[in-house]
Design a protein around this motif. Structure first.
Motif, PDB file in Angstrom:
ATOM      1  N   SER A  25       0.832  -1.196   0.000  1.00 32.71           N
ATOM      2  CA  SER A  25       0.000   0.000   0.000  1.00 32.71           C
ATOM      3  C   SER A  25       0.872   1.253   0.000  1.00 32.71           C
ATOM      4  CB  SER A  25      -0.908   0.006   1.227  1.00 32.71           C
ATOM      5  OG  SER A  25      -0.138   0.146   2.414  1.00 32.71           O
ATOM      6  N   ALA A  26       0.269   2.367  -0.408  1.00 27.44           N
ATOM      7  CA  ALA A  26       0.998   3.640  -0.426  1.00 27.44           C
ATOM      8  C   ALA A  26       1.445   4.040   0.972  1.00 27.44           C
ATOM      9  CB  ALA A  26       0.121   4.720  -1.042  1.00 27.44           C
ATOM     10  N   ALA A  27       0.641   3.703   1.981  1.00 22.90           N
ATOM     11  CA  ALA A  27       0.983   4.069   3.351  1.00 22.90           C
ATOM     12  C   ALA A  27       2.262   3.396   3.819  1.00 22.90           C
ATOM     13  CB  ALA A  27      -0.168   3.704   4.293  1.00 22.90           C
ATOM     14  N   VAL A  28       2.493   2.167   3.368  1.00 24.12           N
ATOM     15  CA  VAL A  28       3.698   1.434   3.748  1.00 24.12           C
ATOM     16  C   VAL A  28       4.847   1.763   2.804  1.00 24.12           C
ATOM     17  CG1 VAL A  28       4.723  -0.865   3.972  1.00 24.12           C
ATOM     18  CG2 VAL A  28       2.415  -0.431   4.844  1.00 24.12           C
ATOM     19  N   LEU A  29       4.580   1.729   1.499  1.00 23.15           N
ATOM     20  CA  LEU A  29       5.652   1.903   0.524  1.00 23.15           C
ATOM     21  C   LEU A  29       6.171   3.329   0.452  1.00 23.15           C
ATOM     22  CD1 LEU A  29       4.850  -0.270  -2.622  1.00 23.15           C
ATOM     23  CD2 LEU A  29       6.722  -0.521  -0.991  1.00 23.15           C
ATOM     24  N   GLY A  30       5.288   4.310   0.657  1.00 22.94           N
ATOM     25  CA  GLY A  30       5.715   5.694   0.533  1.00 22.94           C
ATOM     26  C   GLY A  30       6.922   6.034   1.396  1.00 22.94           C
ATOM     27  N   PRO A  31       6.838   5.849   2.718  1.00 23.32           N
ATOM     28  CA  PRO A  31       7.995   6.144   3.570  1.00 23.32           C
ATOM     29  C   PRO A  31       9.210   5.269   3.253  1.00 23.32           C
ATOM     30  CG  PRO A  31       5.985   5.995   4.879  1.00 23.32           C
ATOM     31  CD  PRO A  31       5.640   5.502   3.508  1.00 23.32           C
ATOM     32  N   ALA A  81      17.591 -10.251  -2.096  1.00 23.62           N
ATOM     33  CA  ALA A  81      16.312 -10.956  -1.965  1.00 23.62           C
ATOM     34  C   ALA A  81      15.182 -10.058  -2.451  1.00 23.62           C
ATOM     35  CB  ALA A  81      16.084 -11.423  -0.534  1.00 23.62           C
ATOM     36  N   ILE A  82      15.242  -9.665  -3.712  1.00 24.74           N
ATOM     37  CA  ILE A  82      14.314  -8.690  -4.267  1.00 24.74           C
ATOM     38  C   ILE A  82      12.910  -9.251  -4.440  1.00 24.74           C
ATOM     39  CG2 ILE A  82      14.846  -9.217  -6.687  1.00 24.74           C
ATOM     40  CD1 ILE A  82      14.712  -6.155  -7.195  1.00 24.74           C
ATOM     41  N   GLY A  83      12.762 -10.568  -4.468  1.00 26.72           N
ATOM     42  CA  GLY A  83      11.440 -11.189  -4.517  1.00 26.72           C
ATOM     43  C   GLY A  83      10.656 -10.823  -5.757  1.00 26.72           C
ATOM     44  N   THR A  84       9.401 -10.438  -5.567  1.00 26.58           N
ATOM     45  CA  THR A  84       8.536 -10.078  -6.692  1.00 26.58           C
ATOM     46  C   THR A  84       8.646  -8.595  -7.045  1.00 26.58           C
ATOM     47  OG1 THR A  84       6.618  -9.602  -5.288  1.00 26.58           O
ATOM     48  CG2 THR A  84       6.903 -11.889  -6.029  1.00 26.58           C
ATOM     49  N   GLY A  85       9.567  -7.885  -6.410  1.00 24.47           N
ATOM     50  CA  GLY A  85       9.776  -6.483  -6.748  1.00 24.47           C
ATOM     51  C   GLY A  85       8.867  -5.518  -6.030  1.00 24.47           C
ATOM     52  N   ARG A  86       8.332  -5.900  -4.874  1.00 24.71           N
ATOM     53  CA  ARG A  86       7.416  -5.020  -4.135  1.00 24.71           C
ATOM     54  C   ARG A  86       8.038  -3.652  -3.889  1.00 24.71           C
ATOM     55  NH1 ARG A  86       6.678  -3.557   1.252  1.00 24.71           N
ATOM     56  NH2 ARG A  86       8.472  -4.816   1.857  1.00 24.71           N
ATOM     57  N   VAL A  87       9.326  -3.627  -3.554  1.00 24.59           N
ATOM     58  CA  VAL A  87      10.023  -2.368  -3.304  1.00 24.59           C
ATOM     59  C   VAL A  87      10.874  -1.957  -4.498  1.00 24.59           C
ATOM     60  CG1 VAL A  87      11.748  -1.223  -1.847  1.00 24.59           C
ATOM     61  CG2 VAL A  87      10.023  -2.710  -0.802  1.00 24.59           C
ATOM     62  N   GLY A  88      11.561  -2.908  -5.109  1.00 22.62           N
ATOM     63  CA  GLY A  88      12.498  -2.585  -6.172  1.00 22.62           C
ATOM     64  C   GLY A  88      11.861  -1.941  -7.393  1.00 22.62           C
ATOM     65  N   VAL A  89      10.686  -2.442  -7.786  1.00 21.31           N
ATOM     66  CA  VAL A  89      10.033  -1.904  -8.985  1.00 21.31           C
ATOM     67  C   VAL A  89       9.604  -0.449  -8.787  1.00 21.31           C
ATOM     68  CG1 VAL A  89       8.045  -2.125 -10.516  1.00 21.31           C
ATOM     69  CG2 VAL A  89       9.379  -4.157  -9.900  1.00 21.31           C
ATOM     70  N   PRO A  90       8.864  -0.099  -7.710  1.00 19.40           N
ATOM     71  CA  PRO A  90       8.499   1.312  -7.543  1.00 19.40           C
ATOM     72  C   PRO A  90       9.701   2.212  -7.266  1.00 19.40           C
ATOM     73  CG  PRO A  90       7.750   0.018  -5.664  1.00 19.40           C
ATOM     74  CD  PRO A  90       8.193  -0.958  -6.703  1.00 19.40           C
ATOM     75  N   LEU A  91      10.765   1.668  -6.659  1.00 18.13           N
ATOM     76  CA  LEU A  91      11.967   2.475  -6.463  1.00 18.13           C
ATOM     77  C   LEU A  91      12.597   2.800  -7.814  1.00 18.13           C
ATOM     78  CD1 LEU A  91      13.850   3.783  -4.376  1.00 18.13           C
ATOM     79  CD2 LEU A  91      15.155   1.631  -4.343  1.00 18.13           C
ATOM     80  N   ARG A  92      12.590   1.839  -8.725  1.00 17.02           N
ATOM     81  CA  ARG A  92      13.087   2.095 -10.082  1.00 17.02           C
ATOM     82  C   ARG A  92      12.206   3.120 -10.787  1.00 17.02           C
ATOM     83  NH1 ARG A  92      14.946   3.845 -13.651  1.00 17.02           N
ATOM     84  NH2 ARG A  92      16.018   2.964 -15.478  1.00 17.02           N
ATOM     85  N   GLU A  93      10.911   3.051 -10.572  1.00 11.38           N
ATOM     86  CA  GLU A  93       9.995   4.005 -11.196  1.00 11.38           C
ATOM     87  C   GLU A  93      10.207   5.423 -10.672  1.00 11.38           C
ATOM     88  OE1 GLU A  93       6.285   2.165 -10.311  1.00 11.38           O
ATOM     89  OE2 GLU A  93       6.368   0.786 -12.033  1.00 11.38           O
ATOM     90  N   ARG A  94      10.829   5.537  -9.507  1.00  9.12           N
ATOM     91  CA  ARG A  94      11.168   6.860  -8.973  1.00  9.12           C
ATOM     92  C   ARG A  94      12.451   7.410  -9.594  1.00  9.12           C
ATOM     93  NH1 ARG A  94       9.832   8.536  -2.876  1.00  9.12           N
ATOM     94  NH2 ARG A  94       7.658   7.855  -2.773  1.00  9.12           N
ATOM     95  N   GLY A  95      13.084   6.635 -10.441  1.00  5.27           N
ATOM     96  CA  GLY A  95      14.284   7.113 -11.106  1.00  5.27           C
ATOM     97  C   GLY A  95      15.584   6.581 -10.544  1.00  5.27           C
ATOM     98  N   VAL A  96      15.522   5.707  -9.514  1.00  6.44           N
ATOM     99  CA  VAL A  96      16.733   5.117  -8.956  1.00  6.44           C
ATOM    100  C   VAL A  96      17.083   3.866  -9.753  1.00  6.44           C
ATOM    101  CG1 VAL A  96      17.798   4.089  -6.917  1.00  6.44           C
ATOM    102  CG2 VAL A  96      16.177   5.980  -6.651  1.00  6.44           C
ATOM    103  N   PRO A  97      18.256   3.779 -10.352  1.00  5.01           N
ATOM    104  CA  PRO A  97      18.654   2.536 -11.019  1.00  5.01           C
ATOM    105  C   PRO A  97      18.769   1.408  -9.995  1.00  5.01           C
ATOM    106  CG  PRO A  97      20.057   4.367 -11.699  1.00  5.01           C
ATOM    107  CD  PRO A  97      19.264   4.845 -10.518  1.00  5.01           C
TER     108      PRO A  97
END
Length: 250
Positions: A24-30, A48-64
């Protein structure tokens, strides 16, 4: 060879559906704000990137972002979301697997270092992070504080979720510093009155914050910060988890 349990295709296929709150945005945002701030203009590597719960939106923020993942089935779910050119993933364990280049940030979220079931492997995980970090780079871990204060004499189990659709509790082996997370998840059948429960379990090695600090020192890293959550709440004796940051000296 790693002691981590391998996540199956069945687990991978239902993982995102069962972790909607954590996505959710409440968890992922911070979480993303915290990690992106540390990555700066550099690259990030998720162990341990898994299904990309964090990695994918972090990449979408512009972080390689690049990832290491033990389970090919979990990585396959991630690959449905983003292609390999945008977010490369190397199959392997987080204690020994190397990927090309240097990173300003290496991170492990959601208790994942506990998947390594021996102290030696957890130390090697810190060393592997240090090998990937550029001077001045940071290693970040999110990990629960072992809830041993809730274990009165003779009790070996602590509940962590009691809800309508899920019952979860941990059992502890205090001598070996291991815990087993047990899950009973409600699954409604085809009929209106048919209710089934799926049982699952996973093993973990818990570690205290001070123990992780010593692992970091062994790997040549220095503790920079420890907070109780991604919002930066101060870490106290009452905290149920911590987000810790260690820095590789210049």
């Amino acid at each position: 060879m790693t002691s981590s349990e391998l996540w199956t295709r069945e687990t991978a296929d239902r993982y995102d559906a069962e972790e909607t709150e954590m996505s959710s945005a409440a968890v992922l945002g911070p979480t993303l704000d915290f990690l992106a701030g540390l990555a700066g203009n550099g690259r990030a590597l998720e162990f341990a990137i898994g299904t990309g719960r964090v990695g994918v939106p972090l990449r979408e923020r512009g972080v390689p972002v690049a990832g290491i993942e033990l389970s090919e089935d979990m990585a396959a779910v991630l690959r449905r979301k983003i292609d390999a050119d945008a977010l490369p993933v190397t199959i392997g364990d987080m204690a020994t697997t190397r990927v090309p280049g240097e990173f300003t940030l290496v991170y492990l979220v959601y208790n994942t270092i506990s998947n390594l079931l021996t102290q030696d492997e957890q130390v090697e995980c810190f060393r592997n992070a240090a090998r990937h970090l550029a001077p001045g780079g940071r290693f970040v871990i999110e990990l629960g504080v072992p809830p041993l204060r809730f274990l009165p004499p003779g009790q070996v189990a602590v509940p962590f979720d009691v809800s309508e659709r899920h019952l979860g509790f941990d059992t502890f082996d205090l001598a070996e510093q291991l815990l087993v997370s047990h899950h009973f998840t409600r699954e409604d059948g085809d009929g209106a009155a048919e209710v089934r429960y799926r049982r699952g379990s996973s093993r973990h090695r818990y570690a205290w914050p001070a123990e992780l600090d010593l692992m970091a020192r062994i790997a040549g890293l220095e503790r920079e910060r420890r907070v109780a959550d991604w919002d930066g709440t101060p870490f106290t004796e009452h905290a149920t988890k911590h987000v810790s940051v260690w820095r590789k000296p210049d």
